[in-house]
Design a protein around this motif. Structure first.
Motif, mmCIF file in Angstrom:
data_model
loop_
_atom_site.group_PDB
_atom_site.id
_atom_site.type_symbol
_atom_site.label_atom_id
_atom_site.label_comp_id
_atom_site.label_asym_id
_atom_site.label_seq_id
_atom_site.Cartn_x
_atom_site.Cartn_y
_atom_site.Cartn_z
ATOM 1 N N ASN A 110 45.261 -5.056 -109.434
ATOM 2 C CA ASN A 110 45.839 -6.386 -109.448
ATOM 3 C C ASN A 110 47.205 -6.320 -108.793
ATOM 4 O OD1 ASN A 110 46.771 -8.921 -109.958
ATOM 5 N ND2 ASN A 110 46.407 -8.870 -112.162
ATOM 6 N N ASP A 111 47.446 -7.203 -107.792
ATOM 7 C CA ASP A 111 48.723 -7.142 -107.101
ATOM 8 C C ASP A 111 49.821 -7.913 -107.822
ATOM 9 O OD1 ASP A 111 47.893 -9.713 -106.652
ATOM 10 O OD2 ASP A 111 48.058 -9.635 -104.464
ATOM 11 N N ARG A 112 49.516 -8.449 -109.013
ATOM 12 C CA ARG A 112 50.553 -9.105 -109.805
ATOM 13 C C ARG A 112 51.367 -8.023 -110.524
ATOM 14 N NH1 ARG A 112 50.117 -14.506 -111.356
ATOM 15 N NH2 ARG A 112 50.771 -14.039 -113.487
ATOM 16 N N PRO A 113 52.672 -7.971 -110.263
ATOM 17 C CA PRO A 113 53.492 -6.937 -110.905
ATOM 18 C C PRO A 113 53.500 -7.088 -112.420
ATOM 19 C CG PRO A 113 54.678 -7.998 -109.096
ATOM 20 C CD PRO A 113 53.461 -8.824 -109.366
ATOM 21 N N LEU A 114 53.712 -5.975 -113.099
ATOM 22 C CA LEU A 114 53.849 -6.002 -114.553
ATOM 23 C C LEU A 114 55.338 -6.127 -114.902
ATOM 24 C CD1 LEU A 114 51.270 -3.307 -115.709
ATOM 25 C CD2 LEU A 114 50.947 -5.739 -115.252
ATOM 26 N N VAL A 115 55.610 -7.000 -115.865
ATOM 27 C CA VAL A 115 56.978 -7.406 -116.177
ATOM 28 C C VAL A 115 57.321 -7.082 -117.627
ATOM 29 C CG1 VAL A 115 58.594 -9.354 -116.251
ATOM 30 C CG2 VAL A 115 56.779 -9.296 -114.510
ATOM 31 N N GLY A 116 58.536 -6.611 -117.846
ATOM 32 C CA GLY A 116 59.070 -6.450 -119.192
ATOM 33 C C GLY A 116 60.255 -7.381 -119.366
ATOM 34 N N CYS A 117 60.305 -8.090 -120.468
ATOM 35 C CA CYS A 117 61.355 -9.085 -120.706
ATOM 36 C C CYS A 117 62.358 -8.568 -121.735
ATOM 37 C CB CYS A 117 60.743 -10.395 -121.201
ATOM 38 S SG CYS A 117 59.639 -11.174 -120.006
ATOM 39 N N ILE A 159 59.077 -4.632 -113.009
ATOM 40 C CA ILE A 159 60.124 -5.651 -112.987
ATOM 41 C C ILE A 159 60.613 -5.904 -114.406
ATOM 42 C CG2 ILE A 159 60.525 -8.138 -112.656
ATOM 43 C CD1 ILE A 159 58.596 -7.993 -110.274
ATOM 44 N N VAL A 160 61.921 -6.106 -114.542
ATOM 45 C CA VAL A 160 62.448 -6.539 -115.831
ATOM 46 C C VAL A 160 63.244 -7.822 -115.635
ATOM 47 C CG1 VAL A 160 62.534 -4.238 -116.839
ATOM 48 C CG2 VAL A 160 64.547 -5.123 -115.643
ATOM 49 N N THR A 161 63.119 -8.712 -116.606
ATOM 50 C CA THR A 161 64.018 -9.854 -116.674
ATOM 51 C C THR A 161 65.039 -9.555 -117.767
ATOM 52 O OG1 THR A 161 62.679 -11.076 -118.306
ATOM 53 C CG2 THR A 161 62.206 -11.454 -115.960
ATOM 54 N N ILE A 162 66.298 -9.861 -117.490
ATOM 55 C CA ILE A 162 67.374 -9.633 -118.456
ATOM 56 C C ILE A 162 67.977 -10.989 -118.806
ATOM 57 C CG2 ILE A 162 69.556 -8.472 -118.911
ATOM 58 C CD1 ILE A 162 68.780 -6.414 -116.761
ATOM 59 N N LYS A 218 63.443 0.081 -111.764
ATOM 60 C CA LYS A 218 62.949 -1.286 -111.948
ATOM 61 C C LYS A 218 63.674 -2.246 -111.008
ATOM 62 C CE LYS A 218 61.019 0.614 -115.577
ATOM 63 N NZ LYS A 218 59.673 1.204 -115.448
ATOM 64 N N ASP A 219 62.948 -3.253 -110.525
ATOM 65 C CA ASP A 219 63.578 -4.383 -109.876
ATOM 66 C C ASP A 219 63.992 -5.365 -110.955
ATOM 67 O OD1 ASP A 219 63.244 -3.408 -107.231
ATOM 68 O OD2 ASP A 219 61.150 -4.043 -107.274
ATOM 69 N N VAL A 220 65.086 -6.089 -110.721
ATOM 70 C CA VAL A 220 65.751 -6.812 -111.807
ATOM 71 C C VAL A 220 65.977 -8.281 -111.475
ATOM 72 C CG1 VAL A 220 67.841 -6.947 -113.220
ATOM 73 C CG2 VAL A 220 66.935 -4.704 -112.543
ATOM 74 N N TYR A 221 65.635 -9.131 -112.428
ATOM 75 C CA TYR A 221 66.049 -10.534 -112.423
ATOM 76 C C TYR A 221 66.950 -10.700 -113.640
ATOM 77 C CZ TYR A 221 65.851 -15.656 -112.327
ATOM 78 O OH TYR A 221 66.177 -16.994 -112.272
ATOM 79 N N CYS A 222 68.229 -11.021 -113.413
ATOM 80 C CA CYS A 222 69.188 -11.112 -114.513
ATOM 81 C C CYS A 222 69.886 -12.459 -114.496
ATOM 82 C CB CYS A 222 70.221 -9.995 -114.409
ATOM 83 S SG CYS A 222 71.409 -9.956 -115.791
ATOM 84 N N GLU A 223 69.997 -13.057 -115.665
ATOM 85 C CA GLU A 223 70.670 -14.341 -115.773
ATOM 86 C C GLU A 223 72.156 -14.204 -115.487
ATOM 87 O OE1 GLU A 223 70.200 -17.914 -116.394
ATOM 88 O OE2 GLU A 223 68.560 -17.023 -115.262
ATOM 89 N N LYS A 224 72.767 -15.349 -115.152
ATOM 90 C CA LYS A 224 74.199 -15.417 -114.897
ATOM 91 C C LYS A 224 74.936 -15.733 -116.187
ATOM 92 C CE LYS A 224 75.400 -19.026 -115.552
ATOM 93 N NZ LYS A 224 75.482 -19.798 -116.833
ATOM 94 N N PRO A 225 76.248 -15.519 -116.224
ATOM 95 C CA PRO A 225 77.028 -14.728 -115.277
ATOM 96 C C PRO A 225 76.667 -13.252 -115.407
ATOM 97 C CG PRO A 225 78.378 -15.317 -117.156
ATOM 98 C CD PRO A 225 77.089 -16.033 -117.333
ATOM 99 N N LEU A 226 76.608 -12.570 -114.295
ATOM 100 C CA LEU A 226 76.094 -11.209 -114.280
ATOM 101 C C LEU A 226 76.966 -10.237 -115.063
ATOM 102 C CD1 LEU A 226 73.973 -9.266 -113.215
ATOM 103 C CD2 LEU A 226 75.299 -9.068 -111.100
#
Length: 470
Positions: free
Chosen positions: A44-51, A119-122, A141-149
């Motif tokens: 599956n090409d959908r990445p697995l994500v940890g929140c 991928i992780v979301t922070i 991990k590649d990262v998506y992090c909320e602001k302000p960083l």
């Protein structure tokens, strides 16, 4: 700030009951599920994500990520948040035909240790962002992090260093760069097309932080690991109260109004509007930024000494402020809680150039240059060019841009490097109003000139065991 002896005894007393509930981290995993996840990820090409962090803001970020990847684990120091997130993930993904067990952790390291998670979301409190983000990048991990960083300028330097060293894709959650009806992208396109001539002045209105009465010490809520929530910050008591219909606390959501965990409106909304403002004036690149910061006025709800609040029982961020930032290219930026000129506005950005001016916020973009678009529209691809050649006119554009960049390994629209430059202006503004004096800043060396005390406030001392290292 260290708690007074009586406060420390109270902290220990209120923490004992909680310790029994949280001393053994809650970890719910399935070996069979882990094997199934590994097989699925291969086909599956959908990445697995940890929140990591599943409070109120995650209720938008998490579902957005689930449109493009599969969440396999959630983590929060509040078991109530974590268990609620597990249910939400399971419900959303099952409706899409994704049948996965979702693991629940208290310790974010459990997510970073998993090889299957890409991928992780922070979406934690601000004061936790940097430590988790740096360790996530170093864990691959590649990262998506909320602001302000970041909470400090030094944290931003460290994040930029590790991002360069690891090559990880990192998107900051400043959605104004992708969404909000494309108004902010249109603003940048107008400026770049020369529609207001050379920008000379920017007025930024971001609102002021709220106040509170004295907030009493109460027992730590069941399921919350308060000591771990505090993390790098000083060990203090848990405080909570109800003032009318509003909750006042040191913790969830209201952490924004304490300098120990955030920067008040100067970082909460400054992360959005100062970011767009510096993009518009071409001052968000390497070696760019304000050269001087002058506090015109500031009002705090508590007294300060040497830049530190003297009370620990109520909100301490600035309720009213006006900071004047001057850039090497001659542009002056006035950052206020609200602007009371003839076009008084409480939220937004006013760009003024040699040929005109306009106001942009999340609700509107107005002014003569906007009216003139009827007869002289921007080129068809103008906004797409601002957006790096991509089409932002789609739902979930900000998260989609991140997931695209995870595949292409290109820089996302809200990268850590430009965000660090904008937040540096916000952090310098907070330092200036806390010390009540002007600062000279060298954006190339990233040092405050001739003021050792102010320079020391680029960083903070972390509590032992929670240091941010690179």
């Amino acid at each position: 700030m260290s708690p007074r002896p009586s406060d420390r005894r109270s902290f220990l007393k209120t923490s004992v009951a909680t310790a029994a509930a949280v001393s053994v981290p809650y970890i719910f995993t399935s070996q069979d599920a882990r094997a199934d996840e590994q097989k699925s990820s291969e086909s599956n090409d959908r990445p697995l994500v940890g929140c990591i962090g599943t409070g109120s803001r995650w209720n938008a970020v998490g579902p957005n990520a689930m449109q493009l990847g599969d969440v396999v684990a959630v983590c929060d120091v509040d078991a109530n948040h974590a268990n609620g997130a597990k249910k939400k993930v399971t419900d959303i993904q099952s409706k899409k035909g994704v049948q996965r067990d979702v693991d629940v952790y208290e310790d974010y390291q459990k997510i970073l240790d998993r090889n299957d998670i890409e991928i992780v979301t922070i979406v934690t409190t601000d004061h936790w962002h940097s430590k988790i983000a740096i360790e996530a990048m170093k864990a691959g991990k590649d990262v998506y992090c909320e602001k302000p960083l970041t909470l400090t300028i030094d944290e931003g330097k460290k994040i930029c260093q590790v991002a360069k060293e690891t090559g990880r894709v990192f998107q900051v959650g400043t959605q104004q760069r992708s969404e909000m009806g494309l108004k902010f992208l249109q603003a940048i396109a107008l400026i770049q097309a020369g529609r207001i001539g050379d920008v000379q002045h920017v007025a930024v209105a971001i609102g002021g932080s709220p106040t509170s009465n004295s907030i009493p010490v109460v027992d730590v809520p069941s399921g919350l690991n308060w000591e771990k929530w505090l993390g790098q910050a000083p060990l203090v008591d848990y405080r909570w109260a109800k003032e009318g219909k509003q909750t006042k606390t040191r913790c969830h959501y209201e952490f924004r109004w304490w300098y120990e965990y955030s920067g008040g409106k100067l970082t909460d909304w400054g992360a959005h509007h100062v970011d767009i403002a510096q993009w518009g004036i071409g001052q968000n690149g390497d070696g760019q930024g304000a050269s001087s910061i002058e506090p015109i006025y500031a009002k705090h709800p508590v007294e300060f000494k040497d830049g530190m609040p003297l009370q620990d029982d109520r909100y301490n961020c600035a309720t009213n402020f006006h900071v004047k930032a001057t850039f090497d290219n001659g542009v002056v930026m006035d950052i206020k809680d609200s602007h009371q000129d003839e076009l008084g506005f409480n939220n937004g950005i006013m760009f003024t150039g040699t040929k005109g001016r306009f106001l942009v916020n999340r609700g509107k973009i107005v002014g003569a240059p906007i009216d003139e678009l009827k007869d002289n529209p921007l080129p068809e691809n103008a906004i797409a060019e601002v957006y790096g050649g991509k089409d932002p006119a789609r739902s979930n554009a900000h998260m989609a841009n991140f997931f695209e960049c995870v595949k292409t390994r290109k820089l996302p629209i809200s990268d850590v490097f430009t965000h660090h430059r904008a937040l540096t202006t916000c952090h310098l503004s907070n330092i200036a109003i806390r010390l009540n004096r002007s600062l000279k800043w060298d954006p190339k060396s990233e040092q405050i000139l001739g003021d050792d005390q102010a320079n020391a406030m680029q960083s903070r001392e972390a509590r032992k065991g929670y240091e941010v290292t690179v």
